[in-house]
Design a protein around this motif. Structure first.
Motif, PDB file in Angstrom:
ATOM      1  N   GLU A  69       0.852  -1.182   0.000  1.00 13.24           N
ATOM      2  CA  GLU A  69       0.000   0.000   0.000  1.00 13.24           C
ATOM      3  C   GLU A  69       0.889   1.234   0.000  1.00 13.24           C
ATOM      4  OE1 GLU A  69      -1.542   1.038   4.205  1.00 13.24           O
ATOM      5  OE2 GLU A  69      -1.324  -1.152   4.211  1.00 13.24           O
ATOM      6  N   ASN A  70       0.331   2.333  -0.445  1.00 13.26           N
ATOM      7  CA  ASN A  70       1.077   3.588  -0.442  1.00 13.26           C
ATOM      8  C   ASN A  70       1.154   4.136   0.972  1.00 13.26           C
ATOM      9  OD1 ASN A  70       1.600   3.712  -3.210  1.00 13.26           O
ATOM     10  ND2 ASN A  70      -0.435   4.520  -3.617  1.00 13.26           N
ATOM     11  N   ALA A  71       2.309   4.657   1.308  1.00 12.00           N
ATOM     12  CA  ALA A  71       2.537   5.329   2.595  1.00 12.00           C
ATOM     13  C   ALA A  71       3.144   6.683   2.261  1.00 12.00           C
ATOM     14  CB  ALA A  71       3.462   4.502   3.476  1.00 12.00           C
ATOM     15  N   GLY A  72       2.298   7.609   1.858  1.00  7.70           N
ATOM     16  CA  GLY A  72       2.784   8.894   1.363  1.00  7.70           C
ATOM     17  C   GLY A  72       3.459   8.678   0.030  1.00  7.70           C
ATOM     18  N   ASP A  73       4.706   9.132  -0.088  1.00  3.75           N
ATOM     19  CA  ASP A  73       5.465   8.951  -1.327  1.00  3.75           C
ATOM     20  C   ASP A  73       6.197   7.611  -1.358  1.00  3.75           C
ATOM     21  OD1 ASP A  73       4.705  11.466  -2.170  1.00  3.75           O
ATOM     22  OD2 ASP A  73       6.473  12.438  -1.316  1.00  3.75           O
ATOM     23  N   ASN A 126       5.922  -2.416 -10.953  1.00  2.00           N
ATOM     24  CA  ASN A 126       4.659  -1.708 -11.162  1.00  2.00           C
ATOM     25  C   ASN A 126       4.433  -0.515 -10.247  1.00  2.00           C
ATOM     26  OD1 ASN A 126       3.457  -3.367 -13.272  1.00  2.00           O
ATOM     27  ND2 ASN A 126       3.424  -4.979 -11.727  1.00  2.00           N
ATOM     28  N   GLU A 127       5.298  -0.333  -9.247  1.00  2.76           N
ATOM     29  CA  GLU A 127       5.100   0.742  -8.274  1.00  2.76           C
ATOM     30  C   GLU A 127       6.356   1.597  -8.183  1.00  2.76           C
ATOM     31  OE1 GLU A 127       2.255   1.332  -6.790  1.00  2.76           O
ATOM     32  OE2 GLU A 127       1.210  -0.518  -7.324  1.00  2.76           O
ATOM     33  N   SER A 128       6.177   2.837  -7.740  1.00  2.24           N
ATOM     34  CA  SER A 128       7.328   3.728  -7.594  1.00  2.24           C
ATOM     35  C   SER A 128       7.510   4.095  -6.132  1.00  2.24           C
ATOM     36  CB  SER A 128       7.122   4.986  -8.440  1.00  2.24           C
ATOM     37  OG  SER A 128       5.985   5.685  -7.995  1.00  2.24           O
ATOM     38  N   GLY A 129       8.629   4.714  -5.843  1.00  4.41           N
ATOM     39  CA  GLY A 129       8.906   5.194  -4.500  1.00  4.41           C
ATOM     40  C   GLY A 129       9.855   4.300  -3.730  1.00  4.41           C
ATOM     41  N   HIS A 130      10.313   4.832  -2.606  1.00  7.76           N
ATOM     42  CA  HIS A 130      11.163   4.072  -1.705  1.00  7.76           C
ATOM     43  C   HIS A 130      10.308   3.041  -0.961  1.00  7.76           C
ATOM     44  CE1 HIS A 130      14.364   6.809  -2.624  1.00  7.76           C
ATOM     45  NE2 HIS A 130      13.677   7.849  -2.177  1.00  7.76           N
ATOM     46  N   ARG A 156      18.128  -4.613  -6.440  1.00 11.01           N
ATOM     47  CA  ARG A 156      17.286  -4.070  -7.525  1.00 11.01           C
ATOM     48  C   ARG A 156      16.807  -2.666  -7.202  1.00 11.01           C
ATOM     49  NH1 ARG A 156      15.117  -8.423 -10.774  1.00 11.01           N
ATOM     50  NH2 ARG A 156      16.942  -9.732 -11.156  1.00 11.01           N
ATOM     51  N   LEU A 157      16.419  -2.439  -5.965  1.00 13.33           N
ATOM     52  CA  LEU A 157      15.990  -1.101  -5.567  1.00 13.33           C
ATOM     53  C   LEU A 157      17.139  -0.105  -5.691  1.00 13.33           C
ATOM     54  CD1 LEU A 157      13.779  -2.099  -2.545  1.00 13.33           C
ATOM     55  CD2 LEU A 157      12.993  -0.742  -4.492  1.00 13.33           C
ATOM     56  N   ARG A 158      18.321  -0.507  -5.250  1.00 14.06           N
ATOM     57  CA  ARG A 158      19.502   0.362  -5.346  1.00 14.06           C
ATOM     58  C   ARG A 158      19.794   0.714  -6.804  1.00 14.06           C
ATOM     59  NH1 ARG A 158      23.199  -2.834  -2.965  1.00 14.06           N
ATOM     60  NH2 ARG A 158      22.052  -2.650  -1.033  1.00 14.06           N
ATOM     61  N   GLU A 159      19.649  -0.266  -7.689  1.00 15.21           N
ATOM     62  CA  GLU A 159      19.871  -0.014  -9.115  1.00 15.21           C
ATOM     63  C   GLU A 159      18.922   1.043  -9.658  1.00 15.21           C
ATOM     64  OE1 GLU A 159      19.366  -3.905 -10.809  1.00 15.21           O
ATOM     65  OE2 GLU A 159      21.378  -4.549 -10.263  1.00 15.21           O
ATOM     66  N   GLN A 160      17.743   1.164  -9.061  1.00 16.70           N
ATOM     67  CA  GLN A 160      16.751   2.150  -9.483  1.00 16.70           C
ATOM     68  C   GLN A 160      16.805   3.428  -8.631  1.00 16.70           C
ATOM     69  OE1 GLN A 160      12.812   0.465  -9.799  1.00 16.70           O
ATOM     70  NE2 GLN A 160      13.559  -1.357 -10.851  1.00 16.70           N
ATOM     71  N   GLN A 161      17.887   3.588  -7.862  1.00 18.57           N
ATOM     72  CA  GLN A 161      18.068   4.730  -6.966  1.00 18.57           C
ATOM     73  C   GLN A 161      16.911   4.856  -5.969  1.00 18.57           C
ATOM     74  OE1 GLN A 161      18.805   5.558 -10.507  1.00 18.57           O
ATOM     75  NE2 GLN A 161      20.812   4.827  -9.905  1.00 18.57           N
ATOM     76  N   LYS A 162      16.413   3.736  -5.513  1.00 19.58           N
ATOM     77  CA  LYS A 162      15.382   3.709  -4.483  1.00 19.58           C
ATOM     78  C   LYS A 162      15.995   3.143  -3.208  1.00 19.58           C
ATOM     79  CE  LYS A 162      11.677   2.839  -7.800  1.00 19.58           C
ATOM     80  NZ  LYS A 162      10.656   1.875  -8.222  1.00 19.58           N
ATOM     81  N   ARG A 163      15.491   3.618  -2.083  1.00 21.89           N
ATOM     82  CA  ARG A 163      15.966   3.119  -0.797  1.00 21.89           C
ATOM     83  C   ARG A 163      14.954   2.149  -0.207  1.00 21.89           C
ATOM     84  NH1 ARG A 163      17.035   7.673   3.120  1.00 21.89           N
ATOM     85  NH2 ARG A 163      15.145   8.518   2.211  1.00 21.89           N
ATOM     86  N   MET A 164      15.445   1.286   0.689  1.00 20.53           N
ATOM     87  CA  MET A 164      14.573   0.344   1.378  1.00 20.53           C
ATOM     88  C   MET A 164      14.943   0.324   2.856  1.00 20.53           C
ATOM     89  SD  MET A 164      13.944  -3.751   0.806  1.00 20.53           S
ATOM     90  CE  MET A 164      15.564  -4.292   1.361  1.00 20.53           C
ATOM     91  N   VAL A 165      13.923   0.355   3.691  1.00 22.82           N
ATOM     92  CA  VAL A 165      14.097   0.173   5.125  1.00 22.82           C
ATOM     93  C   VAL A 165      13.295  -1.067   5.506  1.00 22.82           C
ATOM     94  CG1 VAL A 165      13.739   1.169   7.416  1.00 22.82           C
ATOM     95  CG2 VAL A 165      14.349   2.653   5.493  1.00 22.82           C
ATOM     96  N   VAL A 166      13.952  -1.983   6.186  1.00 21.76           N
ATOM     97  CA  VAL A 166      13.302  -3.201   6.666  1.00 21.76           C
ATOM     98  C   VAL A 166      12.851  -2.947   8.098  1.00 21.76           C
ATOM     99  CG1 VAL A 166      13.631  -5.654   7.162  1.00 21.76           C
ATOM    100  CG2 VAL A 166      14.810  -4.600   5.211  1.00 21.76           C
TER     101      VAL A 166
END
Length: 112
Positions: free
Chosen positions: A6-10, A38-42, A67-77
């Protein structure tokens, strides 16, 4: 095992429940990569509902982070239960990934 998002803001809150093991890791990977395409954002990867993760599950998390890093996206677990936290700690993933206690803290981490 269930994957929802689900979306959480951006950002995108992706929640996984159940176990991630060698029997279902490929399916989890497929679902996560489908969401990524199919989705954008961090990402906030919420593992609160995961009570067991094998090395196959760790591989899926590592692939997703790459994969996220390759797309300049960040991930927090976030939301690691004690057994899963121990697996992340022993494997060195706590040093590789940003890990927070809950989705709210993860969201703050992405905002800051």
């Amino acid at each position: 095992m269930n994957v929802t998002h689900e979306n959480a803001g951006d950002h995108l809150l992706v929640s996984v429940t159940g176990q991630i093991n060698s029997a279902n890791a490929a399916h989890v990977e497929s679902q996560l990569l489908d969401i990524l395409s199919n989705e954008s954002g961090h990402w906030i990867l919420n593992l609160t509902g995961v009570d067991y993760m094998s090395s196959a599950g760790l591989r899926v998390v590592l692939l997703l982070a790459k994969r996220l890093r390759e797309q300049q996206k960040r991930m927090v677990v976030c939301g690691l239960q004690a057994r899963v936290y121990e697996v992340f700690d022993i494997s060195g993933f706590l040093n590789l990934l940003t890990v927070r206690d809950n989705p709210e803290q993860a969201l703050l981490s992405l905002a800051g």
